[in-house]
Design an enzyme around this catalytic site. Structure first.
Site, PDB file in Angstrom:
ATOM      1  N   VAL A 109      35.562   1.268  10.988  1.00 30.21           N
ATOM      2  CA  VAL A 109      35.497   1.809  12.415  1.00 30.21           C
ATOM      3  C   VAL A 109      36.026   0.973  13.218  1.00 30.21           C
ATOM      4  CG1 VAL A 109      33.631   2.651  13.932  1.00 30.21           C
ATOM      5  CG2 VAL A 109      33.286   3.385  11.170  1.00 30.21           C
TER       6      VAL A 109
ATOM      7  N   GLY B 127      28.367  10.507  12.358  1.00 29.22           N
ATOM      8  CA  GLY B 127      29.769   9.966  12.771  1.00 29.22           C
ATOM      9  C   GLY B 127      30.097  10.770  14.085  1.00 29.22           C
TER      10      GLY B 127
ATOM     11  N   GLY C 186      37.507   7.806  -2.155  1.00 31.59           N
ATOM     12  CA  GLY C 186      36.916   7.112  -0.910  1.00 31.59           C
ATOM     13  C   GLY C 186      35.539   7.650  -0.085  1.00 31.59           C
TER      14      GLY C 186
ATOM     15  N   GLU D 193      30.978   4.809  -2.206  1.00 35.23           N
ATOM     16  CA  GLU D 193      31.228   3.436  -2.445  1.00 35.23           C
ATOM     17  C   GLU D 193      31.189   3.159  -3.874  1.00 35.23           C
ATOM     18  OE1 GLU D 193      31.757   1.151   0.062  1.00 35.23           O
ATOM     19  OE2 GLU D 193      31.476   2.539   1.729  1.00 35.23           O
TER      20      GLU D 193
ATOM     21  N   LYS E  79      18.997   7.783   8.985  1.00 38.33           N
ATOM     22  CA  LYS E  79      19.272   8.820   9.739  1.00 38.33           C
ATOM     23  C   LYS E  79      18.305   9.718  10.154  1.00 38.33           C
ATOM     24  CE  LYS E  79      23.957   8.386   8.359  1.00 38.33           C
ATOM     25  NZ  LYS E  79      25.208   9.034   7.551  1.00 38.33           N
TER      26      LYS E  79
END
Length: 441
Positions: free
Chosen positions: A14, A132, A185, A188, A203
């Protein structure tokens, strides 16, 4: 035009995209903020390490303290608790505005960070901490501040949504779907935080804090991940016209005495195929917000990835730079409601309970009696004999059958008692799975 000096802490997936966008879109960002964004330092662990994205070597430094001291605006994108907690607290106490995408930090230390911001006269922004590119933090923090929020629920973890979606669409096992997510991807190498629901729980705590004007931490969230979901669970859900999604749920509950409290939880959930959330595929996120006056709103989009998440960071950067240059502040923490976070046992929902039972007369009545004794009404029952699929289709008395029970709404506490009693019953060989049904079509 005023100049705002910017320090970026972290140049990973990021961070590197934030740096790229600041440099590529500098003119537009300057026009939107009414201030020049001067990217003056990028803090990394090793300035000589190879990087996926090209960053001007002159910007790189390992001295986080010096970078913070010389900045007006600090963007924290390191991730995790330490050193980000120490660095962000230091920046806020020194009056530096902070933009972060660190959900773990906000969920675990939000009150401490907000107190530091107030003490230092600084602002704290964290749009990128949840979902995001999806602007749900802004939506709850500002757009819906005039309404009373009743419930927030949704898909807030793209990794688990990808895995469950793959299991549904292809019939893959959990292990194979996880391996594919890692290959692409989306997961992880160590997927624990995602698949065990911990990322979604962080969250959920942030969303609940914003929606209900109450401090909610990750420790308050009841969590169950997806690692125990099997292909049989997926098939059973499909047979009932459902799909399984990992949902984060935060809702306002009115108790028997008329007082209000908050229920916060994360768990795999049965969602009807014709519900909007059932059609959220791959790594996408979607959050449904129910307001008393506004009704139902939905926020949908890419919940992860460098460039999408960077856009959420930059939305905060533009607002922060404008306030630094021209005056104004970010919305402050609102915790006036101070509602109690209720025990998980008081949450009310519907359940699908799958049992492996002794296939003999009277067992079904015995099982149904356990539900009735605990005040749980059964909506439907489906039994499959263990002999199904045998060459002659014969049924052997005393074998094992699979019993799937759908209930009407009941509390988690009552369901837990039922499960404990069933697990101890001689006629029940295994409580194979429990799934909840939080939404209707």
């Amino acid at each position: 035009m005023a100049t705002v000096n910017v320090a970026v802490l972290g140049a990973g997936t990021v961070g590197s995209q934030v740096i790229r966008l600041i440099e590529e879109q500098g003119r537009d960002l300057r026009a939107r903020a009414g201030a020049e964004l001067n990217l003056q330092s990028v803090v990394v662990r090793d300035v000589s390490a190879p990087r996926d994205a090209e960053i001007d070597p002159a910007l790189l430094t390992t001295d986080a303290q010096a970078a913070i001291d010389s900045a007006d605006l600090v963007i924290e994108l390191i991730g995790g608790i330490e050193p980000p907690r120490t660095l962000v607290l230091d920046a806020l106490r020194k009056g530096k505005t902070v933009v972060t995408g660190n959900k773990a930090l906000i969920a675990a230390h939000g009150p401490e960070l907000h107190e530091a911001a107030t003490a230092g006269g600084a602002d704290l922004y964290y749009e990128a901490a949840v979902a995001g590119a999806v602007p749900v933090v802004y939506g709850l923090r500002e757009s819906m501040v005039g309404d009373k929020i009743l419930r927030v629920l949704g898909i807030v973890n793209g990794t688990t949504n990808f895995i469950l979606d793959a299991m549904t669409q292809t019939g893959a096992s959990y292990e194979d779907a996880l391996a594919e997510a890692q290959r692409l991807g989306f997961a992880e190498a160590d997927p624990t935080a995602d698949v065990e629901g911990l990322d979604a729980a962080a969250k959920c705590a942030i969303l609940a804090s914003l929606a209900f004007h109450t401090r909610v931490s990750i420790e308050d969230v009841a969590v169950e991940g997806i690692s125990k979901i099997t292909a049989d669970d997926i098939a059973e859900a499909e047979a009932g016209g459902n799909v399984i999604k990992l949902l984060a749920i935060a809702e306002r509950i009115t108790q028997e005495d008329g007082s209000e409290g908050i229920s916060v939880r994360v768990h795999p959930t049965l969602v009807p195929r014709d519900h909007t959330l059932a059609n959220v595929h791959g790594p996408f996120n979607a959050i449904v917000v129910d307001g008393e006056s506004a009704g139902r709103l939905m926020f949908y989009g890419q919940g992860a990835g460098g460039a999408p998440t960077a856009t959420a960071v930059l939305s905060d950067v533009v607002a922060a730079a404008s306030h630094i240059a021209h005056g104004g502040n970010a919305p402050c923490e609102l915790v006036y409601a101070n509602l109690p976070v209720l025990d998980a046992s008081v949450a009310v929902t519907r359940y699908q309970v799958q049992l492996k039972i002794a296939d003999r007369a009277g067992v079904l009545a015995e099982v149904a009696g356990v539900f009735a004794d605990n005040g749980i009404s059964i909506k439907s029952v489906n039994q499959k004999d263990a002999s199904e699929g045998s060459e002659d289709g014969s049924r052997e008395e005393g074998g094992t059958a699979v019993l799937t029970i759908l209930t009407h709404r009941a509390t988690e506490g009552a369901l837990a008692t039922v499960v404990k009693q069933l697990a101890a019953a001689d006629s029940v060989r295994e409580v194979a799975s429990i799934l909840r049904s939080e939404v209707s079509a």
